[in-house]
Design a protein around this motif. Structure first.
Motif, short mmCIF file in Angstrom:
data_model
loop_
_atom_site.label_atom_id
_atom_site.label_comp_id
_atom_site.label_asym_id
_atom_site.label_seq_id
_atom_site.Cartn_x
_atom_site.Cartn_y
_atom_site.Cartn_z
N ALA A 204 -50.65 -31.55 -45.38
CA ALA A 204 -49.21 -31.96 -45.63
C ALA A 204 -48.58 -31.31 -47.07
O ALA A 204 -47.27 -31.08 -46.20
CB ALA A 204 -50.28 -32.95 -47.15
N VAL A 205 -49.11 -30.12 -47.11
CA VAL A 205 -48.15 -29.02 -47.59
C VAL A 205 -47.62 -28.39 -46.63
O VAL A 205 -45.82 -28.55 -46.69
CB VAL A 205 -48.48 -27.94 -48.69
N GLY A 206 -48.26 -28.37 -45.59
CA GLY A 206 -47.38 -27.11 -44.17
C GLY A 206 -46.86 -28.34 -43.47
O GLY A 206 -45.00 -28.17 -43.02
N ASN A 207 -46.44 -30.03 -43.65
CA ASN A 207 -45.75 -30.59 -42.99
C ASN A 207 -44.29 -31.10 -44.14
O ASN A 207 -43.16 -31.19 -43.50
CB ASN A 207 -46.31 -32.43 -42.68
N TRP A 208 -44.86 -30.78 -45.67
CA TRP A 208 -43.39 -31.46 -46.42
C TRP A 208 -42.89 -30.40 -45.93
O TRP A 208 -41.48 -30.40 -46.16
CB TRP A 208 -44.21 -31.08 -47.48
N ASN A 209 -42.94 -29.26 -45.77
CA ASN A 209 -42.30 -27.97 -45.73
C ASN A 209 -41.88 -27.17 -44.19
O ASN A 209 -41.49 -26.28 -43.71
CB ASN A 209 -42.93 -26.34 -46.76
#
Length: 291
Positions: A204-209
């Motif tokens: 999720a953090v990777g997709n958000w960024n």
């Protein structure tokens, strides 16, 4: 018997505490400055007379941003990429990890070799772009999800976790007539909630960024995620990307708009991080050697 702290231990703890406070201040002061600058008035923003706290607060920069749909459109794109992308990442990673964890699967060595090969060698930016273009994903949000649907490292760690589960549970379910998909859904997945939660957070953090892939594959500004909007506003200096609908309304300084955009884009992660921090710590120990 409790050992009493010596003078050297007290000095060490005091110096260590002072250093940690200084490092914390170095980290938190720029965040406070950005937050305060987004609420500063035009005069204080242009003069730059304050560092941490403006004498007068205003929300003109936020009103200017909210009066248009540019920010909310980018936010919608980012939320869509995060939700759909994370779901696909976790499901595909779990399916691949479960297949590779089964000893009776004859092609598991071939699949593992292909997965490990991607960790050592990559096709590069241009071949990847040609693949995305050839599959018709250019200028589509799916171009930010499908090419990186599986992380090789995450799959290997999840496979090792699946292999550590008791084989007797799987064999008993197979004797009762369960197929592999039902075993995965009813037995393996409930027992793997800690690792699933950890990798869900990481994905999720990777997709958000999402940033670099969006620059390469997205040409339509209406499909930009938040990170590209931040780039245009902060780095490129296109604060006028928020087209004001009313020309009579004064435009806030570009610096205030930039800082307000940074605050709004960072707000969801800053709010969620304290509640999800323990999963980061747990994720660091998933691949540890058990003794």
């Amino acid at each position: 018997m409790i050992k009493r702290a010596t003078i050297g231990d007290r000095w060490f703890n005091a110096i260590n505490g002072i250093l940690l406070i200084l490092f914390a201040l170095v980290t938190i002061l720029p965040i406070i400055h950005v937050f305060a600058m987004s609420f500063a008035t035009v005069e204080e923003t242009l003069s730059g007379k304050f560092i941490l706290w403006p004498s007068e607060w205003t929300t003109e920069a936020y009103k200017y941003i909210f009066d248009t749909g540019v920010f909310f459109l980018s936010l919608k794109n980012t939320v869509w990429i995060t939700v759909i992308g994370t779901f696909i990442n976790v499901i595909v990673t779990a399916l691949l990890a479960y297949v590779c964890s089964r000893q009776q699967f004859s092609a598991r060595r071939v699949i593992m070799f292909l997965v490990l090969f991607t960790m050592l060698f990559g096709g590069g930016m241009i071949p990847t772009y040609l693949v995305v273009k050839g599959t018709g994903l250019i200028n589509s949000l799916w171009a930010l999800i499908l090419p990186g649907a599986v992380s090789a490292f995450n799959m290997l760690v999840m496979r090792d976790f699946f292999e550590s589960l008791p084989e007797e549970l799987i064999e008993s379910a197979r004797i009762d007539g369960c197929g592999d998909l039902r075993i995965l859904w009813r037995i393996v997945m409930p027992l793997s909630l800690p690792i699933l939660a950890t990798f869900t957070l990481f994905y999720a953090v990777g997709n958000w960024n999402q940033y670099f892939s969006a620059i390469l594959y997205l040409n339509d500004p209406d499909k930009w995620p938040l990170q590209i909007l931040l780039r245009q506003v902060v780095l490129v200096g296109q604060a006028d990307i928020y087209s004001n609908l009313d020309p009579t309304v004064p435009i806030p300084p570009s610096l205030s708009i930039q800082m307000a955009t940074v605050v709004l884009a960072s707000f969801p992660i800053v709010v969620l991080y304290p509640f999800l921090q323990r999963y980061f710590v747990q994720g660091l120990t998933l691949g540890a050697v058990k003794g």
